[in-house]
Enzyme design. Structure first.
Site, short mmCIF file in Angstrom:
data_model
loop_
_atom_site.label_atom_id
_atom_site.label_comp_id
_atom_site.label_asym_id
_atom_site.label_seq_id
_atom_site.Cartn_x
_atom_site.Cartn_y
_atom_site.Cartn_z
N SER A 28 -0.27 3.31 5.49
CA SER A 28 -0.17 4.10 3.45
C SER A 28 1.21 4.31 4.00
O SER A 28 2.22 4.35 3.26
CB SER A 28 -1.41 6.00 3.63
OG SER A 28 -2.25 4.71 2.96
N ARG A 32 4.93 4.09 2.12
CA ARG A 32 5.76 4.66 1.41
C ARG A 32 7.38 4.80 1.44
O ARG A 32 8.52 5.10 1.40
CB ARG A 32 5.09 6.60 1.36
CG ARG A 32 3.87 6.18 0.61
CD ARG A 32 2.77 7.20 1.14
NE ARG A 32 2.17 7.43 -0.59
CZ ARG A 32 0.81 6.81 -0.17
NH1 ARG A 32 0.85 5.51 0.60
NH2 ARG A 32 -0.56 6.98 -0.87
N ARG A 127 -8.96 -6.49 -9.51
CA ARG A 127 -8.61 -4.40 -8.97
C ARG A 127 -8.53 -3.53 -10.67
O ARG A 127 -7.62 -4.52 -11.39
CB ARG A 127 -8.73 -4.23 -8.54
CG ARG A 127 -9.14 -5.11 -7.24
CD ARG A 127 -8.18 -4.74 -5.02
NE ARG A 127 -8.28 -3.14 -5.20
CZ ARG A 127 -7.93 -2.66 -4.18
NH1 ARG A 127 -7.54 -3.25 -3.31
NH2 ARG A 127 -8.20 -1.10 -4.28
N GLN A 174 -3.53 6.93 -4.86
CA GLN A 174 -2.56 5.69 -5.11
C GLN A 174 -2.16 6.13 -6.42
O GLN A 174 -1.14 6.21 -6.51
CB GLN A 174 -3.73 4.55 -5.01
CG GLN A 174 -3.48 3.45 -4.25
CD GLN A 174 -4.45 2.34 -3.78
OE1 GLN A 174 -5.29 2.26 -4.86
NE2 GLN A 174 -4.97 1.92 -2.40
N ASP A 325 -11.65 4.38 3.75
CA ASP A 325 -11.43 2.51 3.99
C ASP A 325 -12.67 3.04 5.59
O ASP A 325 -12.39 1.65 6.10
CB ASP A 325 -10.29 2.69 4.30
CG ASP A 325 -9.50 2.31 3.26
OD1 ASP A 325 -9.55 2.09 2.16
OD2 ASP A 325 -7.98 2.95 3.16
N LYS A 352 -12.70 -1.75 -3.95
CA LYS A 352 -11.70 -1.55 -3.39
C LYS A 352 -11.32 -3.71 -2.67
O LYS A 352 -11.20 -3.89 -3.92
CB LYS A 352 -12.12 -0.73 -2.21
CG LYS A 352 -12.24 0.20 -1.85
CD LYS A 352 -10.80 0.77 -1.80
CE LYS A 352 -10.96 2.60 -1.80
NZ LYS A 352 -9.90 3.05 -2.04
C1 S3P Z 1 -4.16 4.05 0.01
C2 S3P Z 1 -5.63 5.10 -1.04
C3 S3P Z 1 -6.30 4.56 -1.10
C4 S3P Z 1 -7.01 3.45 0.59
C5 S3P Z 1 -5.73 2.72 0.85
C6 S3P Z 1 -4.58 3.05 1.22
C7 S3P Z 1 -2.52 5.38 0.18
O1 S3P Z 1 -6.98 3.77 -1.78
O2 S3P Z 1 -7.91 3.07 -0.11
O3 S3P Z 1 -6.44 1.93 1.72
O4 S3P Z 1 -1.77 4.24 0.95
O5 S3P Z 1 -2.70 5.84 -0.52
P1 S3P Z 1 -7.72 5.26 -3.37
O6 S3P Z 1 -6.80 6.29 -3.25
O7 S3P Z 1 -7.34 4.40 -4.59
O8 S3P Z 1 -9.01 5.66 -2.83
#
Ligand code: S3P
Length: 448
Positions: A28, A32, A127, A174, A325, A352
């Site tokens: 993550s 970013r 998705r 996300q 996750d 997912k």
């Molecule tokens: C993530 C947010 C999660 C997670 C993904 C990474 C992110 O998804 O499942 O692997 O980096 O913001 P969601 O925010 O849609 O739950």
């Protein structure tokens, strides 16, 4: 990512697993770093970046949007174009397997006056994207996708964006991040309200890059306010190691007899550490050593030892976002515990990289484990330590975490477990196999 032919892989009864597991950088935070680095003016330097396919695809996309990205030894160097400075890509943006990549990029580009077409692999094309394009419409962006809001999709960005105020209908970092990134190039204040706290890496990093961003708790939930048109200043970023990757050697050690594994330097941001709390609630011998703070994030070394006395529990639904996750690998631990583990409030698992409840339930049942499931819940009946029968080949549906979860299950099962395709592991944890082999895990590659 264009994924080649399937590469089956088998995990055998192994162990003990011992030694140190140096897992890769946080996925993550890596995404970013590249995106915000590309939206700052000047040179951002990033160490510890996860060089997994998902992140590499985001890096390629940021280059297509006009940023310069190069490697200088262990450091990734990004020369950004500034807020509002993204350029129209000449080609389709292919985010491979990455939901995070595509959704954050859609947000970042939505307040620029050009059109971008996004696509991804067979998993990503299934998705839901309306969860992101709905709030982006509030800024003035218009999406044209396949039916049900699926990729490939073209988003015509707003040439004259207005700021948005949006309450996220599902707990999703996300969605939150897409809105905040869009808000960067909108005038005035963009506000996101989330009922349940999700990972806050975007907020922390935006603040680090110099944006004016505030979080406060209200009766509606957590309210995040970003002031548009900041000048983002380039940063030096050390990406902490990924707790979601650490989950695999940790859980493998807990279920494999005689194991004692140290997983150093793991980011323990409370919005990410739910699995480790849950494992401790189950009676796992899991300790945090050398707890400290690095770059504004809590960090510790995790020590996991074989834990034959783990009990099934009801996982608090309020913890779901902080371990979203990790449910697949938790279900493997649950199968090695005594009693039933109940997981509720987890409908998000169905959208997912694959339907993770269905993939784990089907594979665990093939390995002799009793699993019950409904729309937003599932339960795993523990068979005690070493109780998984195994002796099955399971389908991973292009999902890295399903593949790694079943391979970890194989180290402690009575008979070997084969995953039909280990290729997707490269999206988040390219060194998974050698790292686990160094600890004492045994694999065998199968002929496709
Ligand atoms: C993530 C947010 C999660 C997670 C993904 C990474 C992110 O998804 O499942 O692997 O980096 O913001 P969601 O925010 O849609 O739950």
């Amino acid at each position: 990512m264009s994924h080649g032919p399937a590469t089956p892989l088998t995990a055998h009864a192994s162990g003990p697993l011992t030694g140190e597991a140096h897992v890769p950088g946080d996925k993550s935070i890596s995404h970013r770093s590249l995106i915000l680095g590309a939206m700052a003016v000047g040179e951002t330097r990033v160490t510890g970046l996860l060089e997994g396919q998902d992140v590499l695809d985001t890096g390629k996309a940021m280059q297509a949007f006009g940023a310069t990205i190069r490697q200088d030894g262990d450091t990734w160097v990004i020369n950004g174009v500034g807020v509002g400075g993204l350029m129209e890509p000449e080609d389709v943006i292919d985010c491979g397997n990455s939901g995070t990549g595509v959704r954050l990029l859609m947000g970042a580009a939505a307040t620029h006056g050009f059109a971008v077409t996004y696509t991804g692999d067979a998993s990503l094309r299934k998705r839901p994207m309306a969860r992101v394009t709905d709030p982006l419409a509030l800024f003035g962006a218009v999406a044209h996708g396949r039916s049900k809001g699926r990729l490939p999709m073209t988003i015509v960005g707003a040439a004259d964006p207005v700021p948005a105020r949006y309450a996220t209908p599902v707990a999703s970092a996300q969605i939150k991040s897409a809105v905040l990134l869009a808000g960067l190039n909108a005038p005035g204040e963009t506000v996101v309200i989330e009922r349940e706290a999700t990972r806050d890496h975007s907020e922390r990093m935006l603040r680090g890059f110099g944006a004016e961003i505030e979080t406060r708790d209200t009766s509606e939930g957590r309210e995040i306010t970003l002031v548009g048109h900041p000048e983002l200043k380039p940063q030096v970023i050390a990406v902490p190691r990924d707790p979601s990757s650490a989950a695999f050697p940790v859980c493998a050690a807990l279920i494999t007899p005689g194991s004692d594994v140290l997983v150093p330097n793991i980011g323990l941001n409370p919005t990410r550490a739910g699995l480790f709390e849950t494992l401790r609630d189950m009676g796992a011998d899991l300790t945090y050593e050398n707890a400290r703070e690095e770059g504004g994030e809590p960090v510790a070394d995790l020590r996991a030892r074989f834990s034959p006395d783990m009990r099934g529990i009801e996982v608090p639904p309020a913890r779901a976002a902080s371990m979203i996750d990790e449910y697949p690998v938790l279900s493997v631990v649950a199968a090695n515990a005594t009693g039933t583990t109940i997981m509720r409030g987890v409908a998000e698992l169905r959208v997912k990289e694959c339907d993770r409840i269905d993939a784990m339930a089907t594979g665990l049942r093939a390995c002799g484990v009793t699993v019950r499931d409904g729309d937003d819940w599932w339960e795993v009946d523990g068979r005690g330590p070493g109780g998984i029968e195994g002796g099955a080949t399971v389908a991973v549906h292009l999902d890295h975490r399903i593949a790694m979860s079943f391979l970890c299950a194989g180290f402690a099962a009575k008979r070997a477990i084969t995953v039909d395709d280990a290729g997707p592991i490269a999206t988040s944890f390219p060194i998974f196999r050698p790292l686990m082999e160094d600890l004492g895990a045994e694999f065998r590659a199968e002929d496709a």
